[in-house]
Design a protein around this motif. Sequence first.
Motif, short mmCIF file in Angstrom:
data_model
loop_
_atom_site.label_atom_id
_atom_site.label_comp_id
_atom_site.label_asym_id
_atom_site.label_seq_id
_atom_site.Cartn_x
_atom_site.Cartn_y
_atom_site.Cartn_z
N THR A 44 0.86 -1.19 0.00
CA THR A 44 0.00 0.00 0.00
C THR A 44 0.90 1.24 0.00
OG1 THR A 44 -0.08 0.06 2.40
CG2 THR A 44 -1.84 -1.16 1.29
N GLY A 45 0.36 2.34 -0.50
CA GLY A 45 1.13 3.58 -0.54
C GLY A 45 0.81 4.41 -1.76
N ILE A 46 1.59 5.47 -1.94
CA ILE A 46 1.36 6.39 -3.05
C ILE A 46 2.49 6.19 -4.08
CG2 ILE A 46 0.93 8.80 -3.66
CD1 ILE A 46 -0.90 7.57 -1.37
N TYR A 47 2.10 6.00 -5.32
CA TYR A 47 3.03 5.73 -6.42
C TYR A 47 2.80 6.73 -7.54
CZ TYR A 47 3.53 1.03 -4.34
OH TYR A 47 3.75 -0.04 -3.50
N TYR A 48 3.74 6.75 -8.50
CA TYR A 48 3.56 7.57 -9.70
C TYR A 48 3.84 6.72 -10.93
CZ TYR A 48 8.62 7.76 -9.23
OH TYR A 48 9.94 7.40 -9.08
N GLY A 54 -8.59 3.84 -22.50
CA GLY A 54 -8.86 3.21 -23.80
C GLY A 54 -7.63 3.31 -24.68
N SER A 55 -7.83 3.83 -25.88
CA SER A 55 -6.69 3.98 -26.80
C SER A 55 -6.20 5.42 -26.83
CB SER A 55 -7.11 3.53 -28.20
OG SER A 55 -8.23 4.29 -28.60
N GLY A 56 -6.52 6.16 -25.76
CA GLY A 56 -6.15 7.58 -25.71
C GLY A 56 -4.68 7.84 -25.38
N ALA A 57 -4.34 9.11 -25.28
CA ALA A 57 -2.96 9.52 -25.03
C ALA A 57 -2.47 9.07 -23.65
CB ALA A 57 -2.87 11.03 -25.13
N VAL A 58 -1.15 8.89 -23.54
CA VAL A 58 -0.54 8.48 -22.27
C VAL A 58 -0.17 9.75 -21.48
CG1 VAL A 58 1.35 7.18 -21.22
CG2 VAL A 58 0.33 6.38 -23.37
N HIS A 59 -0.62 9.81 -20.21
CA HIS A 59 -0.37 10.98 -19.36
C HIS A 59 0.34 10.56 -18.07
CE1 HIS A 59 -3.07 13.53 -21.71
NE2 HIS A 59 -3.95 12.54 -21.69
N LYS A 60 0.97 11.54 -17.44
CA LYS A 60 1.53 11.31 -16.10
C LYS A 60 0.38 11.03 -15.13
CE LYS A 60 5.61 14.22 -16.63
NZ LYS A 60 6.31 15.46 -16.27
N MET A 61 0.65 10.23 -14.09
CA MET A 61 -0.40 9.97 -13.10
C MET A 61 0.20 9.75 -11.70
SD MET A 61 -0.30 6.69 -11.97
CE MET A 61 0.19 5.02 -12.37
N VAL A 62 -0.67 9.85 -10.69
CA VAL A 62 -0.34 9.41 -9.34
C VAL A 62 -1.39 8.38 -8.94
CG1 VAL A 62 0.96 11.32 -8.28
CG2 VAL A 62 -1.51 11.52 -8.54
N VAL A 63 -1.00 7.40 -8.17
CA VAL A 63 -1.97 6.36 -7.79
C VAL A 63 -1.82 6.04 -6.30
CG1 VAL A 63 -0.43 4.51 -8.66
CG2 VAL A 63 -2.86 4.04 -8.35
N SER A 64 -2.98 5.91 -5.67
CA SER A 64 -3.01 5.60 -4.24
C SER A 64 -3.54 4.18 -4.07
CB SER A 64 -3.91 6.64 -3.56
OG SER A 64 -4.40 6.16 -2.35
N ILE A 65 -2.79 3.35 -3.35
CA ILE A 65 -3.21 1.97 -3.11
C ILE A 65 -3.34 1.77 -1.60
CG2 ILE A 65 -2.59 -0.48 -3.41
CD1 ILE A 65 -0.82 0.38 -5.80
N GLY A 66 -4.54 1.42 -1.16
CA GLY A 66 -4.70 1.18 0.28
C GLY A 66 -6.08 1.46 0.80
N TRP A 67 -6.16 1.86 2.06
CA TRP A 67 -7.44 1.98 2.76
C TRP A 67 -7.84 3.42 3.05
CZ3 TRP A 67 -4.22 -2.22 3.37
CH2 TRP A 67 -4.80 -3.47 3.15
N ILE A 119 -1.74 15.70 -1.20
CA ILE A 119 -1.92 15.08 -2.53
C ILE A 119 -1.36 16.01 -3.61
CG2 ILE A 119 -3.58 14.17 -4.21
CD1 ILE A 119 -5.42 13.38 -1.90
N GLN A 120 -1.56 17.32 -3.42
CA GLN A 120 -1.01 18.25 -4.42
C GLN A 120 0.52 18.21 -4.46
OE1 GLN A 120 -3.28 21.65 -3.27
NE2 GLN A 120 -4.89 21.24 -4.78
N CYS A 121 1.14 18.04 -3.29
CA CYS A 121 2.62 17.88 -3.25
C CYS A 121 3.03 16.59 -3.96
CB CYS A 121 3.13 17.80 -1.82
SG CYS A 121 3.10 19.37 -0.98
N ASP A 122 2.25 15.51 -3.74
CA ASP A 122 2.55 14.23 -4.41
C ASP A 122 2.51 14.41 -5.93
OD1 ASP A 122 2.54 13.14 -1.86
OD2 ASP A 122 0.53 12.26 -2.05
N ILE A 123 1.53 15.17 -6.40
CA ILE A 123 1.38 15.39 -7.84
C ILE A 123 2.60 16.14 -8.38
CG2 ILE A 123 0.03 16.66 -9.60
CD1 ILE A 123 -2.51 15.98 -7.88
N GLU A 124 3.05 17.17 -7.66
CA GLU A 124 4.21 17.94 -8.12
C GLU A 124 5.47 17.08 -8.14
OE1 GLU A 124 3.87 20.82 -9.64
OE2 GLU A 124 1.76 20.51 -9.19
N GLU A 125 5.63 16.26 -7.10
CA GLU A 125 6.80 15.37 -7.01
C GLU A 125 6.79 14.35 -8.16
OE1 GLU A 125 9.28 15.71 -4.82
OE2 GLU A 125 10.32 13.94 -5.66
#
Length: 155
Positions: A44-48, A54-67, A119-125
Amino acid sequence: MRSLPSFCRGQVVRGFGRGSKQLGIPTENFPEQVVDSLPADVSTGIYYGWASVGSGAVHKMVVSIGWNPYYKNVKKSMETHIIHTFKEDFYGEILNVAIVGYLKPEKNFDSLEALISAIQCDIEEAKIRLDLPEHWKLKDDKFFQISKGKIMNGH
Ligand SMILES: Cc1cc2nc3c(=O)[nH]c(=O)nc-3n(C[C@H](O)[C@H](O)[C@H](O)COP(=O)(O)O)c2cc1C
Ligand SMILES: Nc1ncnc2c1ncn2[C@@H]1O[C@H](COP(=O)(O)OP(=O)(O)O)[C@@H](O)[C@H]1O
Ligand SMILES: [Mg+2]
């Protein structure tokens, strides 16, 4: 984490509707089966990483896994925020995700404002880290090409 980068696809399902409304940060939630099939060492944790719909463009992302300790969810979730502004929602569509790196553990917060600014700091990082050449190249990985229907001679 030996399993990184880790690739997965799944349908976008409904969560609690908090992402956009309470946080101003929408997250695409995956079904339980997708969350349960993550490699065991993707804790669990925060990843990037990178994501496409679908078949759309590839973008940067952040993902949260956990509770989501702030909300004390009972079920483990995997939620991807794509760092891009879309005009519409895409419930029911297929989300393609490449988890590239780990940022930090999930935490509880004293206020909603504190959760939002974390979360906004996570996005910038994430934006900065994904510009590193070893991460940037994964944007063009064949995983995303397949989702665009460009499978070439099995390579
Ligand atoms: C980058 C990122 C970091 C997050 N960090 C935390 C966290 O530290 N603690 C927490 O309780 N929730 C965290 N969340 C999860 C939010 O609480 C969650 O996305 C929100 O509750 C929306 O849920 P919903 O999709 O069910 O509406 C994070 C989400 C993202 C995208
Ligand atoms: N940049 C974005 N990143 C993630 N989801 C987005 C984005 N823009 C629009 N959406 C849409 O918003 C939905 C998520 O909003 P959210 O408030 O988290 O609701 P839910 O609790 O149902 O997941 C996604 O399923 C998707 O359809
Ligand atoms: Mg969500």
